[in-house]
Write an enzyme that holds these catalytic residues in place. Structure first.
Site, mmCIF file in Angstrom:
data_model
loop_
_atom_site.group_PDB
_atom_site.id
_atom_site.type_symbol
_atom_site.label_atom_id
_atom_site.label_comp_id
_atom_site.label_asym_id
_atom_site.label_seq_id
_atom_site.Cartn_x
_atom_site.Cartn_y
_atom_site.Cartn_z
ATOM 1 N N TYR A 66 -12.643 -2.638 -2.402
ATOM 2 C CA TYR A 66 -13.101 -2.616 -1.013
ATOM 3 C C TYR A 66 -14.628 -2.569 -0.910
ATOM 4 O O TYR A 66 -15.160 -2.144 0.124
ATOM 5 C CB TYR A 66 -12.453 -1.444 -0.262
ATOM 6 C CG TYR A 66 -10.987 -1.688 0.056
ATOM 7 C CD1 TYR A 66 -10.586 -2.835 0.762
ATOM 8 C CD2 TYR A 66 -10.000 -0.791 -0.339
ATOM 9 C CE1 TYR A 66 -9.244 -3.078 1.049
ATOM 10 C CE2 TYR A 66 -8.657 -1.025 -0.047
ATOM 11 C CZ TYR A 66 -8.293 -2.171 0.652
ATOM 12 O OH TYR A 66 -6.969 -2.406 0.946
ATOM 13 N N HIS A 83 -1.743 -5.520 1.347
ATOM 14 C CA HIS A 83 -2.968 -6.308 1.126
ATOM 15 C C HIS A 83 -2.594 -7.673 0.561
ATOM 16 O O HIS A 83 -1.683 -7.788 -0.249
ATOM 17 C CB HIS A 83 -3.872 -5.600 0.110
ATOM 18 C CG HIS A 83 -4.955 -6.494 -0.422
ATOM 19 N ND1 HIS A 83 -6.144 -6.686 0.254
ATOM 20 C CD2 HIS A 83 -5.015 -7.297 -1.521
ATOM 21 C CE1 HIS A 83 -6.890 -7.572 -0.425
ATOM 22 N NE2 HIS A 83 -6.231 -7.938 -1.504
ATOM 23 N N GLU A 134 -9.355 -10.172 -7.974
ATOM 24 C CA GLU A 134 -8.473 -9.014 -7.759
ATOM 25 C C GLU A 134 -7.424 -8.901 -8.862
ATOM 26 O O GLU A 134 -7.098 -7.792 -9.296
ATOM 27 C CB GLU A 134 -7.819 -9.130 -6.373
ATOM 28 C CG GLU A 134 -8.832 -8.942 -5.246
ATOM 29 C CD GLU A 134 -8.308 -9.321 -3.862
ATOM 30 O OE1 GLU A 134 -9.032 -9.062 -2.883
ATOM 31 O OE2 GLU A 134 -7.195 -9.883 -3.752
ATOM 32 N N LYS A 161 0.842 -1.204 0.000
ATOM 33 C CA LYS A 161 0.000 0.000 0.000
ATOM 34 C C LYS A 161 0.881 1.261 0.000
ATOM 35 O O LYS A 161 2.096 1.171 0.190
ATOM 36 C CB LYS A 161 -0.935 -0.074 1.208
ATOM 37 C CG LYS A 161 -1.909 -1.267 1.127
ATOM 38 C CD LYS A 161 -2.825 -1.340 2.345
ATOM 39 C CE LYS A 161 -3.800 -2.516 2.235
ATOM 40 N NZ LYS A 161 -4.710 -2.591 3.424
ATOM 41 N N ASN A 163 -1.994 -0.195 7.097
ATOM 42 C CA ASN A 163 -1.445 -1.503 7.496
ATOM 43 C C ASN A 163 -0.536 -2.131 6.439
ATOM 44 O O ASN A 163 -0.390 -3.343 6.372
ATOM 45 C CB ASN A 163 -2.557 -2.440 7.961
ATOM 46 C CG ASN A 163 -3.529 -2.794 6.853
ATOM 47 O OD1 ASN A 163 -3.381 -2.324 5.717
ATOM 48 N ND2 ASN A 163 -4.498 -3.638 7.154
HETATM 49 P P1 DAT Z 1 -7.586 -7.520 5.370
HETATM 50 O O1 DAT Z 1 -6.852 -6.391 4.675
HETATM 51 O O2 DAT Z 1 -6.783 -8.090 6.497
HETATM 52 O O3 DAT Z 1 -8.097 -8.571 4.410
HETATM 53 P P2 DAT Z 1 -10.322 -6.482 5.498
HETATM 54 O O4 DAT Z 1 -10.545 -7.058 4.141
HETATM 55 O O5 DAT Z 1 -11.304 -6.807 6.565
HETATM 56 O O6 DAT Z 1 -8.866 -6.873 6.076
HETATM 57 O O7 DAT Z 1 -10.243 -4.900 5.422
HETATM 58 C C1 DAT Z 1 -9.603 -4.281 4.337
HETATM 59 C C2 DAT Z 1 -8.832 -3.073 4.833
HETATM 60 O O8 DAT Z 1 -9.712 -2.126 5.434
HETATM 61 C C3 DAT Z 1 -7.812 -3.394 5.922
HETATM 62 O O9 DAT Z 1 -6.602 -3.879 5.390
HETATM 63 C C4 DAT Z 1 -7.656 -2.074 6.595
HETATM 64 C C5 DAT Z 1 -9.037 -1.447 6.500
HETATM 65 N N1 DAT Z 1 -9.779 -1.649 7.752
HETATM 66 C C6 DAT Z 1 -10.344 -2.795 8.190
HETATM 67 N N2 DAT Z 1 -10.928 -2.631 9.382
HETATM 68 C C7 DAT Z 1 -10.714 -1.324 9.720
HETATM 69 C C8 DAT Z 1 -11.054 -0.505 10.829
HETATM 70 N N3 DAT Z 1 -11.751 -0.982 11.880
HETATM 71 N N4 DAT Z 1 -10.659 0.805 10.829
HETATM 72 C C9 DAT Z 1 -9.970 1.312 9.789
HETATM 73 N N5 DAT Z 1 -9.613 0.591 8.693
HETATM 74 C C10 DAT Z 1 -9.976 -0.693 8.667
HETATM 75 MG MG MG Z 2 -9.509 -8.423 2.907
#
Ligand code: DAT
Ligand code: MG
Length: 135
Positions: free
Chosen positions: A50, A116, A127, A10, A113
């Protein structure tokens, strides 16, 4: 069986010059880089990628973040690529991710974070098509 995962460093990871260190982890594990491109993500692609989080309060900030600078998008290939990539990356929130995982070592909070990785082989196919227009 050989499998493909979509992986994306990212904008924070690219800005902090972590590409080499992160790619190295996948290679050390025994996975290989089948394709990689530095690219800017359009809002349209970010919102599709997303889409499962569209109703979350952080959705707008998430799209702003992922479009805030270039990402390093990859196809990582190998046996069990999806599961292996996810275990190297670690849990979503870097604050909860153990040391030794990419998010545990390089991130501090869930809003940025670092990386991805696809969460299932089906999503990997989707994707890869979304970001690269190819299988
Ligand atoms: P991952 O990236 O581990 O697959 P995800 O698909 O649930 O997780 O979410 C996608 C992204 O969204 C994640 O990398 C960071 C952001 N995200 C998830 N939960 C969040 C939160 N509570 N607050 C802020 N950003 C969040
Ligand atoms: Mg995810």
């Amino acid at each position: 069986m050989t499998e493909k995962a979509f992986v994306m460093i990212k904008p924070d990871g690219v800005r902090r010059a972590l590409i080499g260190k992160i790619v190295n982890r996948f290679e050390e594990k025994g996975l290989s880089l089948a394709w990689a491109e530095m690219m800017n993500v359009s809002r349209e692609i970010a919102e599709t990628h997303y889409g499962h989080l569209r109703d979350k309060p952080f959705f707008g900030d998430l799209v702003d973040y992922i479009t805030s600078g270039p990402v390093f998008a990859m196809i990582v290939e190998g046996k069990g690529a999806v599961k292996n990539v996810r275990s190297l990356i670690g849990p979503t929130d870097p604050a909860a991710a153990p040391p030794g995982t990419i998010r545990g070592d390089y991130g501090v909070d869930v809003e940025e974070n670092v990386i991805h990785g696809s969460d299932s082989p089906d999503n990997a196919v989707r994707e890869i098509a979304l970001f690269f227009n190819r299988m």
